[in-house]
Design a protein around this motif. Structure first.
Motif, PDB file in Angstrom:
ATOM      1  N   MET A  79       0.834  -1.206   0.000  1.00  0.00           N
ATOM      2  CA  MET A  79       0.000   0.000   0.000  1.00  0.00           C
ATOM      3  C   MET A  79       0.866   1.251   0.000  1.00  0.00           C
ATOM      4  N   CYS A  80       1.975   1.203   0.725  1.00  0.00           N
ATOM      5  CA  CYS A  80       2.871   2.366   0.755  1.00  0.00           C
ATOM      6  C   CYS A  80       3.524   2.590  -0.602  1.00  0.00           C
ATOM      7  N   LYS A  81       3.860   1.482  -1.287  1.00  0.00           N
ATOM      8  CA  LYS A  81       4.467   1.617  -2.612  1.00  0.00           C
ATOM      9  C   LYS A  81       3.474   2.197  -3.616  1.00  0.00           C
ATOM     10  N   ASN A  82       2.214   1.822  -3.467  1.00  0.00           N
ATOM     11  CA  ASN A  82       1.169   2.267  -4.383  1.00  0.00           C
ATOM     12  C   ASN A  82       0.303   3.348  -3.726  1.00  0.00           C
ATOM     13  N   ARG A  83       0.952   4.368  -3.208  1.00  0.00           N
ATOM     14  CA  ARG A  83       0.223   5.424  -2.500  1.00  0.00           C
ATOM     15  C   ARG A  83      -0.822   6.107  -3.365  1.00  0.00           C
ATOM     16  N   GLY A  84      -0.572   6.213  -4.632  1.00  0.00           N
ATOM     17  CA  GLY A  84      -1.503   6.891  -5.520  1.00  0.00           C
ATOM     18  C   GLY A  84      -2.806   6.134  -5.701  1.00  0.00           C
ATOM     19  N   ASP A  85      -2.787   4.838  -5.460  1.00  0.00           N
ATOM     20  CA  ASP A  85      -3.987   4.014  -5.650  1.00  0.00           C
ATOM     21  C   ASP A  85      -4.849   3.902  -4.396  1.00  0.00           C
ATOM     22  N   ILE A  86      -4.408   4.498  -3.305  1.00  0.00           N
ATOM     23  CA  ILE A  86      -5.156   4.389  -2.052  1.00  0.00           C
ATOM     24  C   ILE A  86      -6.446   5.198  -2.152  1.00  0.00           C
ATOM     25  N   LYS A  87      -7.558   4.578  -1.762  1.00  0.00           N
ATOM     26  CA  LYS A  87      -8.844   5.262  -1.772  1.00  0.00           C
ATOM     27  C   LYS A  87      -8.971   6.130  -0.519  1.00  0.00           C
ATOM     28  N   VAL A  88      -9.859   7.090  -0.585  1.00  0.00           N
ATOM     29  CA  VAL A  88     -10.090   8.000   0.536  1.00  0.00           C
ATOM     30  C   VAL A  88     -10.580   7.206   1.751  1.00  0.00           C
ATOM     31  N   GLU A  89     -11.411   6.190   1.510  1.00  0.00           N
ATOM     32  CA  GLU A  89     -11.941   5.384   2.625  1.00  0.00           C
ATOM     33  C   GLU A  89     -10.816   4.680   3.367  1.00  0.00           C
ATOM     34  N   ASP A  90      -9.853   4.107   2.617  1.00  0.00           N
ATOM     35  CA  ASP A  90      -8.731   3.414   3.255  1.00  0.00           C
ATOM     36  C   ASP A  90      -7.867   4.385   4.056  1.00  0.00           C
ATOM     37  N   ALA A  91      -7.636   5.561   3.489  1.00  0.00           N
ATOM     38  CA  ALA A  91      -6.849   6.568   4.207  1.00  0.00           C
ATOM     39  C   ALA A  91      -7.578   7.020   5.466  1.00  0.00           C
ATOM     40  N   GLY A  92      -8.902   7.143   5.387  1.00  0.00           N
ATOM     41  CA  GLY A  92      -9.686   7.537   6.560  1.00  0.00           C
ATOM     42  C   GLY A  92      -9.625   6.497   7.654  1.00  0.00           C
ATOM     43  N   VAL A  93      -9.726   5.220   7.267  1.00  0.00           N
ATOM     44  CA  VAL A  93      -9.641   4.139   8.262  1.00  0.00           C
ATOM     45  C   VAL A  93      -8.274   4.142   8.919  1.00  0.00           C
ATOM     46  N   ALA A  94      -7.216   4.319   8.118  1.00  0.00           N
ATOM     47  CA  ALA A  94      -5.867   4.357   8.676  1.00  0.00           C
ATOM     48  C   ALA A  94      -5.706   5.538   9.634  1.00  0.00           C
ATOM     49  N   ALA A  95      -6.252   6.688   9.260  1.00  0.00           N
ATOM     50  CA  ALA A  95      -6.154   7.867  10.128  1.00  0.00           C
ATOM     51  C   ALA A  95      -6.909   7.653  11.434  1.00  0.00           C
ATOM     52  N   LEU A  96      -8.097   7.085  11.344  1.00  0.00           N
ATOM     53  CA  LEU A  96      -8.858   6.808  12.567  1.00  0.00           C
ATOM     54  C   LEU A  96      -8.130   5.813  13.459  1.00  0.00           C
ATOM     55  N   PHE A  97      -7.508   4.810  12.851  1.00  0.00           N
ATOM     56  CA  PHE A  97      -6.744   3.836  13.630  1.00  0.00           C
ATOM     57  C   PHE A  97      -5.590   4.529  14.353  1.00  0.00           C
ATOM     58  N   GLY A  98      -4.883   5.406  13.655  1.00  0.00           N
ATOM     59  CA  GLY A  98      -3.789   6.143  14.279  1.00  0.00           C
ATOM     60  C   GLY A  98      -4.259   7.035  15.413  1.00  0.00           C
ATOM     61  N   ILE A  99      -5.389   7.690  15.209  1.00  0.00           N
ATOM     62  CA  ILE A  99      -5.952   8.549  16.258  1.00  0.00           C
ATOM     63  C   ILE A  99      -6.347   7.712  17.470  1.00  0.00           C
ATOM     64  N   GLU A 100      -6.933   6.540  17.218  1.00  0.00           N
ATOM     65  CA  GLU A 100      -7.321   5.667  18.331  1.00  0.00           C
ATOM     66  C   GLU A 100      -6.103   5.203  19.111  1.00  0.00           C
ATOM     67  N   LEU A 101      -5.030   4.827  18.420  1.00  0.00           N
ATOM     68  CA  LEU A 101      -3.798   4.430  19.116  1.00  0.00           C
ATOM     69  C   LEU A 101      -3.264   5.567  19.970  1.00  0.00           C
ATOM     70  N   PHE A 102      -3.258   6.776  19.412  1.00  0.00           N
ATOM     71  CA  PHE A 102      -2.784   7.932  20.166  1.00  0.00           C
ATOM     72  C   PHE A 102      -3.655   8.188  21.392  1.00  0.00           C
ATOM     73  N   ALA A 103      -4.979   8.044  21.236  1.00  0.00           N
ATOM     74  CA  ALA A 103      -5.889   8.272  22.362  1.00  0.00           C
ATOM     75  C   ALA A 103      -5.654   7.241  23.463  1.00  0.00           C
ATOM     76  N   TRP A 104      -5.456   5.968  23.073  1.00  0.00           N
ATOM     77  CA  TRP A 104      -5.172   4.951  24.098  1.00  0.00           C
ATOM     78  C   TRP A 104      -3.847   5.234  24.793  1.00  0.00           C
ATOM     79  N   PHE A 105      -2.855   5.715  24.042  1.00  0.00           N
ATOM     80  CA  PHE A 105      -1.589   6.085  24.649  1.00  0.00           C
ATOM     81  C   PHE A 105      -1.785   7.201  25.668  1.00  0.00           C
ATOM     82  N   CYS A 106      -2.536   8.229  25.293  1.00  0.00           N
ATOM     83  CA  CYS A 106      -2.792   9.349  26.208  1.00  0.00           C
ATOM     84  C   CYS A 106      -3.546   8.886  27.446  1.00  0.00           C
ATOM     85  N   ALA A 107      -4.543   8.037  27.252  1.00  0.00           N
ATOM     86  CA  ALA A 107      -5.307   7.523  28.394  1.00  0.00           C
ATOM     87  C   ALA A 107      -4.397   6.713  29.313  1.00  0.00           C
TER      88      ALA A 107
END
Length: 122
Positions: A79-107
């Protein structure tokens, strides 16, 4: 402080009365509902045997998990190699996952500091 201690004692007394009144009933209901998981005879030897089975079964599952991990990592690399082919939905899921990890770290940090936001403990 003394009033909070008194409130805590009364809450603990209420909880212990509730458990004393309904505990046996709940215990019996729990055993009846989960009868299929109870090993007969319920002995220490049987418990030791089951704990060893669980341990070695988990140990035997490590190679499969290891393989799954590397497959997942390879797909992320693709997926990283083919960054141009990533859909907005996949990028959104990845961003939400990252935000959730950060929130658990803060908690976890807040809990580790004793539920204080600044680290200053009174």
């Amino acid at each position: 402080m003394a009033s909070k201690l008194h409130q805590l004692r009364s809450k603990v007394a209420q909880a212990s009365q509730f458990v004393a009144k309904h505990g046996c009933e709940y215990y019996k209901q729990l055993l009846v509902e989960n009868q299929q998981y109870i090993q007969q005879p319920p002995t220490v030897e049987k418990c030791n045997e089951l704990s060893k089975q669980l341990f070695y079964t988990r140990l035997a599952s490590i190679p499969g998990r290891y393989e799954s991990f590397w497959k997942e990592l390879d797909s992320v690399k693709q997926m990283c190699k083919n960054r141009g082919d990533i859909k907005v939905e996949d990028a959104g899921v990845a961003a939400l996952f990252g935000i959730e990890l950060f929130a658990w770290f803060c908690a976890g940090e807040i809990v580790g500091r004793g539920f204080t936001l600044t680290g200053y403990h009174v």
